[in-house]
Design an enzyme around this catalytic site. Structure first.
Site, PDB file in Angstrom:
ATOM      1  N   SER A   9       4.684   2.475   7.858  1.00 21.49           N
ATOM      2  CA  SER A   9       4.388   1.293   7.051  1.00 21.49           C
ATOM      3  C   SER A   9       5.616   0.816   6.285  1.00 21.49           C
ATOM      4  CB  SER A   9       3.289   1.605   6.036  1.00 21.49           C
ATOM      5  OG  SER A   9       2.029   1.501   6.620  1.00 21.49           O
ATOM      6  N   ASP A  64      -0.069  -7.664   1.228  1.00 20.49           N
ATOM      7  CA  ASP A  64       0.412  -6.288   1.408  1.00 20.49           C
ATOM      8  C   ASP A  64       1.936  -6.212   1.502  1.00 20.49           C
ATOM      9  OD1 ASP A  64      -0.015  -3.546   1.470  1.00 20.49           O
ATOM     10  OD2 ASP A  64      -0.148  -3.448   3.650  1.00 20.49           O
ATOM     11  N   HIS A  96       0.809  -1.224   0.000  1.00 20.25           N
ATOM     12  CA  HIS A  96       0.000   0.000   0.000  1.00 20.25           C
ATOM     13  C   HIS A  96       0.842   1.274   0.000  1.00 20.25           C
ATOM     14  CE1 HIS A  96       0.384  -0.223   4.526  1.00 20.25           C
ATOM     15  NE2 HIS A  96       0.416   1.088   4.384  1.00 20.25           N
ATOM     16  N   GLY A 134       3.216   6.575   8.188  1.00 22.60           N
ATOM     17  CA  GLY A 134       4.569   6.763   7.669  1.00 22.60           C
ATOM     18  C   GLY A 134       5.505   5.648   8.089  1.00 22.60           C
ATOM     19  N   LEU A 187      -9.335 -23.922  -1.294  1.00 14.56           N
ATOM     20  CA  LEU A 187     -10.319 -24.991  -1.247  1.00 14.56           C
ATOM     21  C   LEU A 187     -11.597 -24.618  -1.986  1.00 14.56           C
ATOM     22  CD1 LEU A 187     -10.039 -26.279   2.442  1.00 14.56           C
ATOM     23  CD2 LEU A 187      -9.196 -27.383   0.355  1.00 14.56           C
ATOM     24  N   GLY A 188     -12.067 -23.389  -1.800  1.00 12.11           N
ATOM     25  CA  GLY A 188     -13.286 -22.964  -2.466  1.00 12.11           C
ATOM     26  C   GLY A 188     -14.486 -22.926  -1.550  1.00 12.11           C
ATOM     27  N   VAL A 189     -14.289 -22.386  -0.349  1.00 17.11           N
ATOM     28  CA  VAL A 189     -15.386 -22.268   0.601  1.00 17.11           C
ATOM     29  C   VAL A 189     -15.510 -20.835   1.088  1.00 17.11           C
ATOM     30  CG1 VAL A 189     -15.239 -24.641   1.417  1.00 17.11           C
ATOM     31  CG2 VAL A 189     -13.888 -22.886   2.552  1.00 17.11           C
TER      32      VAL A 189
END
Length: 374
Positions: A213, A136, A104, A211, A268-270
Site C-alpha cells: 500500500s 485514501d 490507511h 505491505g 449535489l446532494g443525492v
C-alpha cells in the site's frame, strides 16, 4: 454493473524494513517489443531493469505505530505497528520532499509515530502529515531537499494492456518490484471501507500484496501512473486483481493538501443507486445501462434546488457522458463550489436538461451529519 464479489484487503501489513539507493529519476524510451523475437524480449527486459534501477531510490518503506484508541475499543491493548510503502515526489517551489502514501497506512498515527525508511538506510520522521480519508491519500513532509524524486505521468493517457511495474514492501520485503499490465480503468464498483468515497481505480495484474500500500505503479518511462491501494483476494494475498489510485487524482489531492491543508469538493446532494442493471434500464425505458440513477434527493441541497427527483437518471454533466454512479461522484467532487452545470436527465422515458449549482461538500458535512451524499 454488479459490485465485485471479492473480499478486499487494504495492502498494509505489520512488517517493515528499509533499503533503497539514491539517483535522480530520468526518462527512458518505452520499448515496443515483439514477444515472438528473442531480441525484443531482451530489450523489454532491459527496460524493466532500467526503470527498477532508476526509480527504486525514490521508493520508501513506512512504519506507523498506532495508538490503541485508534485501533481498538480496548484501551489496554498494545500499540499496533503497521507498515506500508511510499514514493518521494516534489512540487515546484516547495521546500523539503513529500512522501505520497495511503491514508490507511498512517491513519491513527502522529507524525512522531511514523518512520520513513530511505534507500540508504536512513530513518526519518516527517515534520508534517496531511491526509484525505475520502480518497485514501496521505502526504508526509520530510525536512530534507537533496533526495531523489519520481515524476507523475498523465494517467488519463494510460492504455489498457500497457506494461506497468509495481514497487513496494510486501510482507516487509523492501524494494520489491513486480510487473504486469493495466487490466482496466475507472474501476469504482469496489468496497473499501466507510471512509473511502472517491474511487477511480486503475486495475492491474501486477503482483501486489499486504505491505505494498502506498507504493507507486509506474509506466516504462519511469513515471508514476498510480498509487497502489488494494487487492481483491479470497486469501488475503495476490490473485492478479489489484487497484491503484490514478496519478492525476493523486497529484490533485496532494497539491490541495499541501497548499491548503484539506481538500475542497463539490456535491449535489443525492443518494445514488449502486448501478443500473439491464432490468432497471428496461423499466425506465432506456436503451443502455448507463448513467447514475437517483434513489433519493436530500432536502436543502443543490440537487433539491435544481429540481432533481428520485428515479431520475443523470446521463450527462455538461458535455461529459456519465458512465456510472461512481463516475458522477468523482466528476462532481472535482468541481468547485458555486459552479453552474447542465444536467441531462432521463425522466419519464424522455430526455430533459436542467441546471444545478455545485455545493461545498465540506460545509455540507458540517451542516448535515447524516447519510453520505454524492
Amino acid at each position: 454493473m454488479r459490485r465485485v464479489g471479492f473480499s478486499f484487503f487494504l495492502g498494509a501489513c505489520a512488517f517493515v524494513g528499509g533499503t533503497a539507493g539514491t539517483v535522480i529519476l530520468s526518462q527512458i524510451n518505452t520499448v515496443h517489443a515483439d514477444p515472438r523475437r528473442p531480441q525484443d524480449i531482451q530489450l523489454l527486459s532491459e527496460s524493466f531493469e532500467q526503470v527498477a534501477r532508476r526509480v527504486s531510490p525514490t521508493v520508501v518503506a513506512i512504519e506507523a505505530v498506532k495508538s490503541p484508541a485508534a485501533n481498538s475499543p480496548n484501551a489496554k491493548s498494545k500499540p499496533v505497528e503497521e507498515s506500508g510503502s511510499g514514493v518521494l515526489i516534489r512540487f515546484e517551489g516547495m521546500k523539503g520532499t513529500l512522501v505520497i502514501t495511503n491514508n490507511h497506512v498512517i491513519s491513527g498515527a502522529k507524525a512522531e509515530q511514523i518512520t520513513v525508511n530511505l534507500a540508504d538506510n536512513r530513518l526519518l520522521k516527517p515534520i508534517k502529515v496531511w491526509a484525505d480519508p475520502e480518497s485514501d491519500i496521505a502526504c508526509l513532509l520530510l525536512d530534507i531537499d537533496n533526495l531523489p524524486t519520481a515524476n507523475f505521468a498523465d494517467s488519463d493517457r494510460i492504455r489498457v494492456g500497457q506494461f506497468v511495474l509495481a514497487f513496494g514492501s510486501p510482507f516487509g520485503l523492501n524494494q520489491t518490484v513486480t510487473h504486469g499490465i493495466i487490466s482496466a480503468k475507472e474501476r469504482g464498483q469496489v468496497s473499501l471501507g466507510t471512509t473511502i468515497r472517491i474511487k477511480e481505480f486503475l486495475q492491474t495484474d501486477a503482483a501486489i500484496n499486504p505491505g505494498s500500500s502506498g507504493g507507486p505503479l509506474l509506466n516504462l518511462d519511469g513515471e508514476i501512473v498510480g498509487i497502489n491501494t488494494a487487492i481483491a483476494s479470497h486469501s488475503g494475498s495476490n490473485s492478479g486483481v489489484a487497484f491503484s489510485i490514478p496519478s492525476n487524482l493523486v497529484k490533485r489531492i496532494a497539491k490541495q493538501l499541501v497548499e491548503r491543508g484539506s481538500v475542497t469538493r463539490g456535491y449535489l446532494g443525492v443518494q445514488l443507486s449502486g448501478s443500473i442493471d439491464p432490468n432497471d434500464a428496461l423499466r425506465l425505458g432506456m436503451s443502455k445501462s448507463e448513467g447514475a440513477l437517483v434513489e433519493a434527493v436530500y432536502p436543502e441541497t443543490p440537487a433539491a434546488s435544481a429540481g432533481l427527483r428520485a428515479n431520475d437518471v443523470i446521463l450527462k454533466v455538461d458535455d461529459v457522458i456519465i458512465k456510472s454512479d461512481n463516475h458522477l461522484i468523482n466528476l462532481i467532487s472535482a468541481l468547485p463550489a458555486g459552479q453552474k452545470v447542465k444536467l441531462q436527465l432521463w425522466r419519464d422515458k424522455k430526455s430533459i436538461v436542467i441546471e444545478a449549482i455545485v455545493g461545498d461538500w465540506e460545509r455540507a458535512q458540517a451542516r448535515l451529519k447524516a447519510s453520505p451524499m454524492n
